[in-house]
Motif scaffolding. Structure first.
Motif, PDB file in Angstrom:
ATOM      1  N   LYS A 134       0.846  -1.199   0.000  1.00  0.00           N
ATOM      2  CA  LYS A 134       0.000   0.000   0.000  1.00  0.00           C
ATOM      3  C   LYS A 134       0.885   1.254   0.000  1.00  0.00           C
ATOM      4  O   LYS A 134       0.626   2.233  -0.699  1.00  0.00           O
ATOM      5  N   TYR A 137       2.237   1.791  -3.330  1.00  0.00           N
ATOM      6  CA  TYR A 137       1.181   2.321  -4.221  1.00  0.00           C
ATOM      7  C   TYR A 137       1.072   3.839  -4.052  1.00  0.00           C
ATOM      8  O   TYR A 137       1.007   4.585  -5.025  1.00  0.00           O
ATOM      9  N   GLU A 138       1.081   4.293  -2.784  1.00  0.00           N
ATOM     10  CA  GLU A 138       0.970   5.739  -2.530  1.00  0.00           C
ATOM     11  C   GLU A 138       2.208   6.455  -3.080  1.00  0.00           C
ATOM     12  O   GLU A 138       2.096   7.536  -3.660  1.00  0.00           O
ATOM     13  N   LYS A 141       2.065   6.755  -6.809  1.00  0.00           N
ATOM     14  CA  LYS A 141       1.165   7.849  -7.219  1.00  0.00           C
ATOM     15  C   LYS A 141       1.876   9.196  -7.074  1.00  0.00           C
ATOM     16  O   LYS A 141       1.756  10.067  -7.924  1.00  0.00           O
ATOM     17  N   GLU A 183      -4.926  -1.254  -7.802  1.00  0.00           N
ATOM     18  CA  GLU A 183      -6.064  -1.183  -6.877  1.00  0.00           C
ATOM     19  C   GLU A 183      -6.787  -2.534  -6.784  1.00  0.00           C
ATOM     20  O   GLU A 183      -7.269  -2.905  -5.714  1.00  0.00           O
ATOM     21  N   SER A 191      -8.105  -4.187   1.118  1.00  0.00           N
ATOM     22  CA  SER A 191      -8.264  -2.728   1.186  1.00  0.00           C
ATOM     23  C   SER A 191      -9.745  -2.365   1.042  1.00  0.00           C
ATOM     24  O   SER A 191     -10.486  -3.050   0.344  1.00  0.00           O
ATOM     25  N   TRP A 197     -13.787   4.837  -6.675  1.00  0.00           N
ATOM     26  CA  TRP A 197     -12.431   5.344  -6.950  1.00  0.00           C
ATOM     27  C   TRP A 197     -11.743   4.488  -8.005  1.00  0.00           C
ATOM     28  O   TRP A 197     -10.962   4.999  -8.814  1.00  0.00           O
ATOM     29  N   HIS A 200     -13.492   5.370 -11.199  1.00  0.00           N
ATOM     30  CA  HIS A 200     -13.015   6.708 -11.548  1.00  0.00           C
ATOM     31  C   HIS A 200     -11.726   6.608 -12.377  1.00  0.00           C
ATOM     32  O   HIS A 200     -11.527   7.337 -13.341  1.00  0.00           O
ATOM     33  N   LEU A 276      -8.733  16.164   6.826  1.00  0.00           N
ATOM     34  CA  LEU A 276      -9.864  16.134   5.900  1.00  0.00           C
ATOM     35  C   LEU A 276     -10.436  17.533   5.670  1.00  0.00           C
ATOM     36  O   LEU A 276     -10.730  17.919   4.535  1.00  0.00           O
ATOM     37  N   LYS A 336     -17.969   9.139   7.748  1.00  0.00           N
ATOM     38  CA  LYS A 336     -16.966   9.345   8.799  1.00  0.00           C
ATOM     39  C   LYS A 336     -17.565  10.150   9.947  1.00  0.00           C
ATOM     40  O   LYS A 336     -17.287   9.902  11.109  1.00  0.00           O
TER      41      LYS A 336
HETATM   42  N1  COA Z   1      -8.119   6.634  -4.469  1.00  0.00           N
HETATM   43  C1  COA Z   1      -7.605   5.466  -4.032  1.00  0.00           C
HETATM   44  N2  COA Z   1      -7.820   4.964  -2.783  1.00  0.00           N
HETATM   45  C2  COA Z   1      -8.606   5.680  -1.974  1.00  0.00           C
HETATM   46  C3  COA Z   1      -9.189   6.894  -2.370  1.00  0.00           C
HETATM   47  C4  COA Z   1      -8.908   7.371  -3.687  1.00  0.00           C
HETATM   48  N3  COA Z   1      -9.403   8.519  -4.144  1.00  0.00           N
HETATM   49  N4  COA Z   1      -9.940   7.359  -1.352  1.00  0.00           N
HETATM   50  C5  COA Z   1      -9.816   6.479  -0.341  1.00  0.00           C
HETATM   51  N5  COA Z   1      -9.014   5.464  -0.716  1.00  0.00           N
HETATM   52  C6  COA Z   1      -8.647   4.282   0.091  1.00  0.00           C
HETATM   53  C7  COA Z   1      -7.958   4.608   1.400  1.00  0.00           C
HETATM   54  O1  COA Z   1      -6.552   4.691   1.233  1.00  0.00           O
HETATM   55  C8  COA Z   1      -8.355   3.418   2.259  1.00  0.00           C
HETATM   56  O2  COA Z   1      -7.552   2.316   1.871  1.00  0.00           O
HETATM   57  P1  COA Z   1      -7.198   1.097   2.905  1.00  0.00           P
HETATM   58  O3  COA Z   1      -8.485   0.421   3.268  1.00  0.00           O
HETATM   59  O4  COA Z   1      -6.303   0.216   2.067  1.00  0.00           O
HETATM   60  O5  COA Z   1      -6.499   1.716   4.067  1.00  0.00           O
HETATM   61  C9  COA Z   1      -9.769   3.102   1.780  1.00  0.00           C
HETATM   62  O6  COA Z   1      -9.878   3.664   0.463  1.00  0.00           O
HETATM   63  C10 COA Z   1     -10.846   3.675   2.662  1.00  0.00           C
HETATM   64  O7  COA Z   1     -10.669   5.068   2.731  1.00  0.00           O
HETATM   65  P2  COA Z   1     -11.755   6.016   3.432  1.00  0.00           P
HETATM   66  O8  COA Z   1     -11.596   5.891   4.913  1.00  0.00           O
HETATM   67  O9  COA Z   1     -13.094   5.759   2.840  1.00  0.00           O
HETATM   68  O10 COA Z   1     -11.289   7.457   2.949  1.00  0.00           O
HETATM   69  P3  COA Z   1      -9.972   8.308   3.280  1.00  0.00           P
HETATM   70  O11 COA Z   1     -10.123   8.964   4.620  1.00  0.00           O
HETATM   71  O12 COA Z   1      -8.729   7.489   3.083  1.00  0.00           O
HETATM   72  O13 COA Z   1     -10.030   9.410   2.118  1.00  0.00           O
HETATM   73  C11 COA Z   1     -10.961  11.259   0.872  1.00  0.00           C
HETATM   74  C12 COA Z   1     -11.174  10.228   2.000  1.00  0.00           C
HETATM   75  C13 COA Z   1     -12.274  11.993   0.646  1.00  0.00           C
HETATM   76  C14 COA Z   1      -9.854  12.219   1.256  1.00  0.00           C
HETATM   77  C15 COA Z   1     -10.500  10.461  -0.394  1.00  0.00           C
HETATM   78  O14 COA Z   1     -11.486   9.515  -0.716  1.00  0.00           O
HETATM   79  C16 COA Z   1     -10.255  11.382  -1.587  1.00  0.00           C
HETATM   80  O15 COA Z   1      -9.194  11.952  -1.681  1.00  0.00           O
HETATM   81  N6  COA Z   1     -11.241  11.517  -2.487  1.00  0.00           N
HETATM   82  C17 COA Z   1     -11.199  12.481  -3.581  1.00  0.00           C
HETATM   83  C18 COA Z   1     -10.564  11.920  -4.808  1.00  0.00           C
HETATM   84  C19 COA Z   1     -10.824  12.913  -5.937  1.00  0.00           C
HETATM   85  O16 COA Z   1     -11.867  13.485  -6.006  1.00  0.00           O
HETATM   86  N7  COA Z   1      -9.852  13.098  -6.822  1.00  0.00           N
HETATM   87  C20 COA Z   1      -9.993  14.060  -7.880  1.00  0.00           C
HETATM   88  C21 COA Z   1      -9.459  15.398  -7.416  1.00  0.00           C
HETATM   89  S1  COA Z   1      -9.730  16.693  -8.536  1.00  0.00           S
END
Ligand code: COA
Length: 347
Positions: A134, A137-138, A141, A183, A191, A197, A200, A276, A336
């Motif tokens: 994981k 992966y981050e 990115k 993913e 995960s 996502w 997306h 957040l 949340k």
């Molecule tokens: N892409 C990939 N993975 C994602 C993700 C995303 N956009 N959003 C969440 N995840 C992953 C997390 O890393 C977590 O993984 P894990 O179970 O392996 O630890 C899992 O999904 C659950 O995450 P969750 O608790 O639901 O959300 P979060 O707190 O990690 O993130 C946000 C919440 C809203 C910040 C995130 O979903 C996000 O950034 N969304 C916006 C993406 C977007 O709109 N992009 C375009 C920008 S212009």
């Protein structure tokens, strides 16, 4: 190893030592293979037992539902109702536990992973390797985000060549494709990434592919600057997202392993909320930029000189991205918030 020229007796002694070492290696490897076979047997029996229990729990759930609905004679007493509710709650917990257990058991890949990778086992067998994957992966990115940022800056402000734009879009197609595969592997490893996502990233792959085929012309040039500025902004937001998401990952890991005594569940939640609330305005601004892109493209589609199908395709893709991202982000934040209100002491 012999460091200086030695006599033959020394060579023989060295050889004997090496032979002993070699025997030990053979024994260790034999033991390793034996344990692997044992592990495979345990995995099969565990997977089988889980699917049997799941089937029986399903049958029991529907029988309990029927008992509750039909009120067979003799009528159910309040105690019986209470016991049924308790069993149902416990069945739900069991189902969640099974999902967690399955994250450590080999399973068949879904259709997409089977098509891309074939039927290879992608389940990582311990928490440390899952965390490392994981984390990687981050980081992947992040690195591509920096490249995308530099590339879009170059195309936007330094060079304006269609060939360079094509290379940029090709990079995006490759990047989003790679994300969908990674993913898929992450989901197989437990995960909780929301389906949107991943979807997306499929839509983004499609969008970048369409942009790649859009021929140069007045309409392309009309949209080019807006598109490149959007890419610049998106990589900036992605950078913020990296900071937030890798922060969550490290804190959750510290909590799970109980290493860092300074970190509590409340501490994690307050960090998460601060992250957040900082991130959300940037995210929503990005979502509305996607809507703006889609409106611009739909307006361009209405122009008489518009002959390219790419205009409407990109417009639709941006609209889908806007709706999906906006609604899912709202949903995540609401979820949340509810969890925070209901169970401040649990994650
Ligand atoms: N892409 C990939 N993975 C994602 C993700 C995303 N956009 N959003 C969440 N995840 C992953 C997390 O890393 C977590 O993984 P894990 O179970 O392996 O630890 C899992 O999904 C659950 O995450 P969750 O608790 O639901 O959300 P979060 O707190 O990690 O993130 C946000 C919440 C809203 C910040 C995130 O979903 C996000 O950034 N969304 C916006 C993406 C977007 O709109 N992009 C375009 C920008 S212009």
């Amino acid at each position: 190893m012999l460091s200086s020229p030695a006599g033959v007796s020394e060579c023989f002694r060295e050889w004997e030592d090496l032979e002993k070492d070699y025997q030990q290696i053979l024994d260790t490897h034999r033991l390793y293979k034996q344990k692997l076979e044992e592990v495979t047997k345990l995995q099969n029996s565990c997977s089988g037992a889980i699917s049997r229990q799941r089937k029986k729990l399903k049958e029991l759930t529907s029988s309990l539902e029927k008992c509750k609905k039909k009120h067979p004679t003799p009528k159910l007493s309040p105690e019986e109702f209470e016991s049924i509710a308790e069993i149902q709650e416990s069945i739900k917990d069991k189902k969640d536990n099974f999902l967690e257990m399955e994250a450590f058991l080999p399973k068949k890949n879904g259709l997409y992973l089977s098509l891309v990778l074939g039927n290879v086992n992608v389940t990582l067998l311990n928490k440390l390797s899952k965390f490392a994957y994981k984390d990687e992966y981050e980081k992947f990115k992040l690195i591509v985000t920096v490249i995308v940022f530099l590339f879009s800056f170059t195309c936007n402000f330094l060079f304006s060549y269609r060939a360079l734009d094509a290379l940029f879009n090709f990079l995006l197609v490759w990047y989003y494709c790679t994300l969908t595969i990674r993913e898929g592997i992450l989901i197989s490893n437990g995960s909780r990434i929301k389906g949107w996502w991943v979807l997306h990233h499929y839509v983004s792959t499609f969008l970048s592919g369409v942009m790649l085929t859009w021929p140069d012309g007045d309409l392309y040039q009309m949209f080019r600057q807006q598109f490149l500025s959007y890419c610049l902004y998106q990589s900036f937001v992605q950078f913020l997202q990296y900071y937030y998401q890798s922060g969550c990952l490290y804190r959750l890991r510290a909590l799970g392993e109980g290493h860092n005594m300074d970190l509590t569940v409340e501490g994690f939640q307050s960090w998460m909320w601060r992250g957040l609330t900082f991130l959300l305005p940037f995210l929503f601004f990005g979502h509305f930029w996607q809507l703006y892109n889609s409106i611009t493209l739909f307006k361009m589609f209405q122009l008489q000189e518009c002959k390219e199908w790419q205009v409407v395709m990109c417009g639709c893709s941006y609209l889908v991205l806007f709706m999906g991202n906006f609604l899912t982000t709202l949903g995540v934040v609401y979820q949340k918030y509810i969890i925070n209100q209901d169970k401040p002491k649990s994650l």
